[in-house]
Design a protein around this motif. Structure first.
Motif, mmCIF file in Angstrom:
data_model
loop_
_atom_site.group_PDB
_atom_site.id
_atom_site.type_symbol
_atom_site.label_atom_id
_atom_site.label_comp_id
_atom_site.label_asym_id
_atom_site.label_seq_id
_atom_site.Cartn_x
_atom_site.Cartn_y
_atom_site.Cartn_z
ATOM 1 N N ASP A 152 5.776 0.405 -8.361
ATOM 2 C CA ASP A 152 6.778 0.694 -9.656
ATOM 3 C C ASP A 152 8.345 0.313 -8.765
ATOM 4 N N VAL A 153 8.435 0.019 -7.545
ATOM 5 C CA VAL A 153 9.794 -0.260 -6.843
ATOM 6 C C VAL A 153 10.128 -1.659 -6.783
ATOM 7 N N PRO A 154 11.371 -2.194 -7.117
ATOM 8 C CA PRO A 154 11.722 -3.559 -7.008
ATOM 9 C C PRO A 154 11.004 -4.235 -5.945
ATOM 10 N N THR A 155 10.543 -5.449 -5.982
ATOM 11 C CA THR A 155 9.782 -6.245 -4.983
ATOM 12 C C THR A 155 10.053 -7.607 -5.007
ATOM 13 N N PHE A 156 10.879 -8.042 -3.845
ATOM 14 C CA PHE A 156 10.920 -9.347 -3.374
ATOM 15 C C PHE A 156 9.803 -10.076 -2.687
ATOM 16 N N LEU A 157 9.376 -10.874 -2.989
ATOM 17 C CA LEU A 157 8.029 -11.719 -2.513
ATOM 18 C C LEU A 157 8.503 -12.956 -1.983
ATOM 19 N N PHE B 23 0.772 -1.187 -0.131
ATOM 20 C CA PHE B 23 0.035 -0.081 0.022
ATOM 21 C C PHE B 23 0.874 1.180 -0.164
ATOM 22 N N THR B 24 1.946 1.167 0.837
ATOM 23 C CA THR B 24 2.898 2.363 0.765
ATOM 24 C C THR B 24 3.623 2.629 -0.360
ATOM 25 N N ALA B 25 4.006 1.382 -0.965
ATOM 26 C CA ALA B 25 4.647 1.527 -2.593
ATOM 27 C C ALA B 25 3.673 2.189 -3.493
ATOM 28 N N ALA B 26 2.673 1.677 -3.338
ATOM 29 C CA ALA B 26 1.512 2.383 -4.453
ATOM 30 C C ALA B 26 1.370 3.683 -4.474
ATOM 31 N N LEU B 27 1.457 4.460 -3.441
ATOM 32 C CA LEU B 27 1.386 5.875 -3.054
ATOM 33 C C LEU B 27 2.687 6.552 -3.615
ATOM 34 N N ARG B 28 3.611 5.835 -4.185
ATOM 35 C CA ARG B 28 5.104 6.432 -4.734
ATOM 36 C C ARG B 28 5.572 7.535 -3.575
ATOM 37 N N PRO B 29 5.927 7.360 -2.349
ATOM 38 C CA PRO B 29 6.690 8.134 -1.814
ATOM 39 C C PRO B 29 7.884 8.457 -2.168
ATOM 40 N N LYS B 30 8.601 9.685 -2.026
ATOM 41 C CA LYS B 30 9.681 10.088 -2.470
ATOM 42 C C LYS B 30 10.853 9.386 -1.446
ATOM 43 N N GLY B 31 11.668 8.834 -1.996
ATOM 44 C CA GLY B 31 12.730 8.037 -1.446
ATOM 45 C C GLY B 31 12.543 6.764 -1.386
ATOM 46 N N LEU B 32 11.682 5.934 -1.549
ATOM 47 C CA LEU B 32 11.215 4.591 -1.486
ATOM 48 C C LEU B 32 11.976 4.099 -2.681
ATOM 49 N N GLU B 33 12.838 3.169 -2.444
ATOM 50 C CA GLU B 33 13.670 2.421 -3.550
ATOM 51 C C GLU B 33 13.421 1.010 -3.886
ATOM 52 N N ALA B 34 12.999 0.139 -2.714
ATOM 53 C CA ALA B 34 12.528 -1.084 -2.795
ATOM 54 C C ALA B 34 11.845 -1.862 -1.579
ATOM 55 N N ILE B 35 11.284 -2.850 -2.057
ATOM 56 C CA ILE B 35 10.700 -3.499 -0.854
ATOM 57 C C ILE B 35 10.621 -5.081 -0.640
ATOM 58 N N PHE B 36 10.652 -5.695 0.360
ATOM 59 C CA PHE B 36 10.916 -7.194 0.543
ATOM 60 C C PHE B 36 9.484 -7.620 1.475
#
Length: 636
Positions: A299-304, A189-202
């Motif tokens: 749109d940030v790289p995502t490891f699931l 949900f956070t990544a979908a709002l495209r905050p400034k500074g977010l580069e990747a999630i896991f």
């Protein structure tokens, strides 16, 4: 007891009883940081089989600042614990670091920040800042809890941008996110709002569609996990916040709002679902809280990381597919894990690319530090455990491009606990079988363990019924193949199209598919559930393979209910995805029951219809069948 085992025990106990949680320790403040041991062990880089080197720690310890105030745009204050690399004297190292954020609803003072790590502070000692934040209305944060509501989603964006701000003297402006379950869903949900500074999630074991994944699989209300989960959040929420000692006004406000939230959100929601109200049907409430509804904005790289016995067994692969279709850099690992195991990263090193900590280091080094030595190309897009062979398969896509639809027809009659029916790729014989309404079906099975988050597997791992489904299958109807002459391999979702009739038009089909060994041991591979009265298909959202339904999509709205008393109707039962090899001499089995407890129970208005027998029909006119994504050449 090891740190890993301690965290697992605390988590299991909290989910089971929601009372055996560890009380928070005394508060620590920004002015008086707590520190980890400052003596660093002698370390060397560890080279993995695929050639990547896990770099050693560069700092001897960690320093912690507890309950930092993080103001939200509406004036609510969230609280976060910050861990920074420390020098030999235990004080925080100077400099700016990439920040890894976790937002939790389980009270950071209780659950901690190192779930599944090889060692406490693994990332921090390698040059990362770690920020663990209590979600709104939980832990030490102010506000009222509204799980994954729009305001909580916006909080995630604001927390990341706060952490990325140059006003934070410890941040270099690059942020990643990590964490399992609730913490994984929050990342999306956070990544979908495209905050400034977010580069990747896991995200580990995240949901895709909360209604279909767990709240009401097949349309019947979950009473195994959801009450435990809500009880855990509520219980940890009413523990007096640690911040009360240093900021009494904020602490009292947080505690009162948490109690209010339990009375106005948790209890009414559960009651409404049990009574068959709006919460028992799909709609805007669940759409708002389902990451699949917003994943096209990620749109940030995502490891699931997912599990074949996980609560979100269905949803995690769907998230991967949505990201991969859009070209977002993404990886998927699906193991033989339940929710606890997937959350801890249990045995993930068997995939061949490192432990959970090493994978996270590898991922964040690549995207937050631009360390191209992470060799992410060595990790296949899809890594999935194959039941039966015990091997790990690699694929480019979730449903392998070589897969074809293979249908096994239910043939002839069958009798509960006496005579199995036949499952065949040939011509089916006409027949009927009566599924009795046995309210204890499912009580001691892998399903029971799965849908209570894997807690029974922790507390009673040696129970035979968790390993052998034979006894439970006697409470319903069974159809199985002859011993296969060649191995049968498949991976992905499975569909059971069953022609059924009931006197009331109600009832539920609970389906399991299993591997039957020559010894007679029945290993449950996966399951699916479907209310007969809510069998309507949304054909645009249903997945097909070679013209056969492979993954049905049912609306599950009030308007989609269509009971047909006494009539024979086709019911597509979505069997959640798995991967398996039915070895030579083994049998493939489908078992059908009318209940699956303690996982699901009918809403009160549906209860009378659930107590009538269900008749299954097999013939040319009523071609009941099981369809799998089959690998014609054995797969890769």
């Amino acid at each position: 007891m090891s740190h890993l085992a301690l965290r697992r025990t605390i988590l299991a106990a909290g989910l089971l009883a929601a009372t055996a949680l560890v009380a928070p320790a005394g508060p620590a403040t920004a002015a008086d940081p707590t520190t980890a041991p400052a003596t660093a062990p002698t370390e060397r880089a560890v080279t993995l089989p695929d050639g990547w080197k896990a770099r050693p720690a560069t700092y001897p310890g960690t320093a912690k600042e507890a309950d930092l105030a993080i103001p939200m745009s509406d004036g609510t204050v969230l609280r976060g614990d910050l861990e920074l690399p420390a020098r030999e004297d235990g004080t925080a190292a100077r400099g700016r670091f990439p920040v890894v954020v976790t937002i939790t609803a389980y009270n950071k003072s209780v659950m901690g920040s190192s779930l599944g790590e090889d060692e406490p502070g693994y990332l921090v000692r390698r040059g990362y800042a770690l920020l663990t934040v209590d979600a709104r209305g939980t832990g030490s944060s102010e506000g009222t809890w509204d799980a994954f509501g729009k305001r909580e989603q916006l909080d995630g964006k604001e927390v990341v941008e706060w952490a990325a701000s140059r006003a934070r003297p410890w941040s270099n402006g690059k942020v990643g996110m990590r964490g399992p379950s609730y913490m994984g869903i929050n990342q999306l949900f956070t990544a979908a709002l495209r905050p400034k500074g977010l580069e990747a999630i896991f995200p580990q074991v995240p949901a895709g569609d909360v209604y279909r994944d767990v709240v009401a699989s097949g349309g019947q209300v979950d009473v195994g996990f959801i009450p435990l989960w809500m009880g855990l959040v509520t219980t940890t929420g009413v523990i007096p916040p640690a911040v009360t000692a240093t900021d009494p006004a904020s602490g009292v406000e947080a505690l009162l709002s948490h109690v209010f939230g339990a009375a106005t959100f948790t209890a009414p929601l559960l009651l409404d679902a049990v009574l068959g109200g709006d919460a028992a049907h799909d709609g805007p409430f669940y759409r708002t809280r389902s990451p699949l509804e917003v994943v096209d904005d990620v749109d940030v790289p995502t490891f699931l990381v997912g599990g074949q016995q996980d609560l979100f067994q269905r949803g995690t692969p769907l998230l991967f597919e949505a990201l991969q279709r859009r070209g977002v850099p993404t990886k998927l690992v699906v193991g033989p894990w339940n929710h606890l195991e997937g959350s801890m990263g249990t045995d993930i090193d068997q995939v061949g690319h490192g432990t959970l900590s090493q994978l996270q280091l590898r991922w964040f080094d690549r995207w937050l530090r631009d360390a191209r030595k992470s060799r992410l190309g060595a990790i296949a897009p899809v890594n999935v455990y194959e039941n039966g062979s015990g091997a790990w398969r690699t694929q480019r896509t979730w449903i392998d491009r070589d897969a074809t639809a293979r249908s096994y027809r239910l043939s002839g009659g069958a009798t509960t606990a006496v005579r199995p029916g036949v499952l065949t790729t040939g011509t089916a014989k006409p027949g009927t079988a009566v599924v009795p309404p046995v309210p204890v079906s499912g009580l001691c099975t892998r399903s029971a363990s799965q849908w209570t988050a894997g807690i029974p597997a922790v507390l009673a791992a040696d129970l035979p019924c968790f390993q052998d489904n034979a006894l439970n299958d006697r409470s319903g109807i069974v159809y199985e193949t002859a011993p296969v002459r060649k191995p049968v391999r498949f991976a992905g979702p499975v569909n059971a199209r069953l022609f059924a009739s009931t006197p009331t038009g109600g009832g539920m089909l609970s389906v399991s598919i299993s591997d039957v060994a020559p010894s007679g041991k029945v290993t449950r591979l996966s399951g699916g559930w479907q209310l007969i009265a809510q069998r309507a298909l949304d054909r645009k959202r249903t997945r097909y393979l070679d013209g056969e339904v492979l993954q049905p999509y049912h609306p599950f709205t009030r308007a989609s209910r269509s009971p047909a008393p006494g009539k024979v109707v086709p019911v597509d039962v979505e069997v959640f995805p798995t991967a398996a090899k039915i070895r030579k001499g083994h049998r493939l089995r489908i078992a059908v029951q009318a209940f699956d407890v303690p996982h699901l129970l009918p809403a009160l208005p549906d209860l009378p219809g659930s107590l009538s027998p269900i008749t299954l029909h097999t013939s040319a006119k009523h071609p009941s069948r099981l369809t799998i994504p089959f690998f014609p050449r054995g797969g890769r």
